[in-house]
Design an enzyme around this catalytic site. Structure first.
Site, PDB file in Angstrom:
ATOM      1  N   SER A 138      64.537  79.721   7.234  1.00  0.00           N
ATOM      2  CA  SER A 138      64.850  79.720   5.808  1.00  0.00           C
ATOM      3  C   SER A 138      63.979  78.696   5.094  1.00  0.00           C
ATOM      4  O   SER A 138      63.601  77.680   5.661  1.00  0.00           O
ATOM      5  CB  SER A 138      66.329  79.416   5.588  1.00  0.00           C
ATOM      6  OG  SER A 138      66.514  78.030   5.480  1.00  0.00           O
ATOM      7  N   LYS A 139      63.680  79.032   3.836  1.00  0.00           N
ATOM      8  CA  LYS A 139      62.778  78.184   3.065  1.00  0.00           C
ATOM      9  C   LYS A 139      63.392  76.814   2.799  1.00  0.00           C
ATOM     10  O   LYS A 139      62.693  75.849   2.579  1.00  0.00           O
ATOM     11  CB  LYS A 139      62.435  78.864   1.738  1.00  0.00           C
ATOM     12  CG  LYS A 139      61.472  80.024   1.909  1.00  0.00           C
ATOM     13  CD  LYS A 139      60.863  80.439   0.601  1.00  0.00           C
ATOM     14  CE  LYS A 139      61.698  81.464  -0.099  1.00  0.00           C
ATOM     15  NZ  LYS A 139      61.133  81.930  -1.361  1.00  0.00           N
ATOM     16  N   ARG A 140      64.724  76.755   2.807  1.00  0.00           N
ATOM     17  CA  ARG A 140      65.375  75.476   2.545  1.00  0.00           C
ATOM     18  C   ARG A 140      65.192  74.525   3.725  1.00  0.00           C
ATOM     19  O   ARG A 140      65.076  73.335   3.560  1.00  0.00           O
ATOM     20  CB  ARG A 140      66.858  75.676   2.256  1.00  0.00           C
ATOM     21  CG  ARG A 140      67.170  75.659   0.774  1.00  0.00           C
ATOM     22  CD  ARG A 140      68.593  76.105   0.505  1.00  0.00           C
ATOM     23  NE  ARG A 140      68.816  77.470   0.952  1.00  0.00           N
ATOM     24  CZ  ARG A 140      69.703  77.835   1.878  1.00  0.00           C
ATOM     25  NH1 ARG A 140      70.471  76.932   2.441  1.00  0.00           N
ATOM     26  NH2 ARG A 140      69.829  79.088   2.223  1.00  0.00           N
TER      27      ARG A 140
END
Ligand code: GLU
Length: 500
Positions: A265-267
């Protein structure tokens, strides 16, 4: 609008042109999964002929980001994954941006309503939340309880939790087919869907209706997407059938996973952002090879292969079904292989571009700066995995003498005799008739190793620190030749004066 076909297609033509698409949502920095999907879509399209379509699914206005669409174009172009049709390029099925197609979905929803495959739902968000909470408490499966089904607006308005503008929901039949044929996985069984909303209260279609309408109207033959969409596919198949449209083939790619097997995930992971790879100095052809390698195996098991080789051998049967691990060590190794295989001029150009990207060089490097990069490239080609490492190794060539920073770990290597070493080196270098690496080395060996009886490491360490500011650098004598005599002497004097 393409005329709906009444007979659903069930068997793929084994040959002939195909139309595939990637459909990213512009919600921020493009996700690495978009490149991964594009690569596999494109490999099949290039093998079979046909078109690769880029569709921008931008109807989620809350998560929409302005610069995201341009970043999608930039990163896919950088990766060499060019699309044949798209918002920027046009094509026979334009527009390719969902927000420009908003008038197209309503007639499909109206038809589903008229045929009894869909119904209006006026339940307010609060009522739906309460319903879900009660279901969870009672340990029942969550899902819409069909309070609105079969009711007119007036009938429903008399009950609590009424909201004035309705959504449209699919009426999922009891005998919904849950099994579908996946091109990669064979028979796939999906969970039973809820009565999915297909039109929102604001009049926008949800993903489920929009994707079916757009894929149909754009004559998409194969829907290739991430495995997270498997549970949506039965709903899509129902929509195709109800609307009398030919059903495309579905292929669900395994999701890329972190080494702990969690979803990327980009987070949480910078490597989820496609722009990150460029900043880090990965080569597009290495990243392309890596993305192919995680999802695909070549018939002969080779790990280093070009996109063209992948296209030649491409077969959906060779696509993994188990979530491939996104192993950055492996990517680093591959990148090193590609860097070493590049011609020196080619690599110099890429190093220069990277130095511009990171601000070491100005946007328009001078001819002298470019020449210096070119000469320095052979010194670093064997020593780096990432272009960004060139920055650390070569930055000393591009700073003014007075601005050279000596790193702390480099300064810490200096011993008590460093001052004497620098003095002796300075006189030896001043007297040199020719400023060439071989001559520099001979003069320094004579003065420091033979003359002072020092071990080479102790003799040359302080010079490396003085000239490059670092403990580790490209080969010292070649570096000194490139930097030039005046700068070398100035830097030796600077460090010497700091030592007192
Ligand atoms: N817009 C969806 C996404 O961002 C597309 C999914 C699909 O390919 O059907 O992943």
């Amino acid at each position: 609008m393409t005329e709906p076909v009444t007979e659903p297609v069930s068997e793929p033509a084994a040959t002939g042109p195909v139309r595939l698409r990637v459909a990213p949502s512009p919600t921020g920095d493009p996700h690495v999964g978009t490149a991964y999907m594009s690569l596999f879509n494109l490999a099949f399209v290039r093998q079979r002929g046909g078109a690769f379509v880029l569709r921008i699914e931008d109807t989620d206005r809350a998560r929409y980001r302005d610069d995201s669409e341009a970043q999608i174009y930039d990163t896919l172009t950088w990766l060499g994954l060019a699309w044949d049709e798209g918002p920027d390029r046009g094509g026979p099925y334009a527009p390719y941006r969902q927000s420009e197609r908003l008038d197209r979905y309503r007639p499909y929803a109206d038809r589903l309503l008229a045929d009894g495959h869909a119904y209006h739902c006026w339940c307010s968000a609060e009522r739906l939340a309460q319903m879900r909470e009660a279901q969870q408490k009672a340990k029942q499966p969550t899902g819409y309880d069909r309070l609105c089904l079969g009711k007119s607006r007036e009938q429903r308005a008399e009950l609590p939790g009424f909201s004035d503008t309705p959504v449209v929901r699919m009426l999922i039949p009891d005998d919904v087919p849950l099994v579908f044929e996946d091109v990669i996985r064979g028979e796939v069984r999906a969970p039973r869907p809820d009565d999915q909303v297909i039109m929102k209260a604001d009049g926008f279609p949800t993903y489920h209706l929009a994707v079916v309408v757009d894929d149909h109207e754009m004559a998409i033959t194969h829907v290739v997407r991430g495995e997270e969409w498997i549970s949506s596919t039965p709903k899509h198949v129902l929509l195709y059938r109800w609307l009398g449209l030919p059903v495309p083939f579905f292929a669900h790619m395994p999701l890329l996973r972190n080494t702990d097997r969690s979803k990327i995930s980009k987070r949480k992971n910078p490597a989820a952002r496609l722009t990150w790879f460029r900043e880090q100095g990965y080569l597009p052809e290495a990243l392309r090879n890596f993305l192919a390698l995680v999802g695909y195996s070549m018939p002969d098991g080779r790990e280093v292969f070009s996109f063209e080789e992948m296209v030649d051998s491409f077969d959906w049967k060779r696509v993994n079904t188990v979530g491939p691990v996104f192993d950055l060590d492996k990517l680093g190794w591959l990148n090193g292989q590609y860097i070493r295989a590049l011609g020196s001029d080619d690599l110099a150009g890429r190093i220069a571009d990277h130095l511009v990207l990171t601000g070491v060089l100005p946007a328009e490097p001078t001819a002298a700066q470019q020449d210096l990069v070119q000469q320095a490239t052979p010194l670093v080609q064997e020593r780096m995995q990432l272009l960004s490492e060139a920055e650390g190794m070569l930055a000393f060539l591009f700073v003014a003498d007075a601005d050279l920073q000596v790193s702390e770990d480099a300064a810490a290597t200096l011993k008590a005799d460093a001052a004497g070493v620098l003095d002796a080196a300075r006189s030896a270098l001043q007297a040199l008739p020719d400023w060439r690496a071989g001559d520099i080395e001979a003069a320094l060996r004579a003065a420091l190793v033979d003359g002072m009886g020092l071990k080479p490491k102790l003799a040359f360490g302080p010079l490396r620190v003085a000239v490059t500011g670092r403990r580790i650098s490209p080969p010292l004598f070649e570096s000194m030749q490139l930097l030039g005599r005046a700068s070398c002497l100035a830097r030796i004097a600077m460090l010497r004066s700091r030592l007192g």
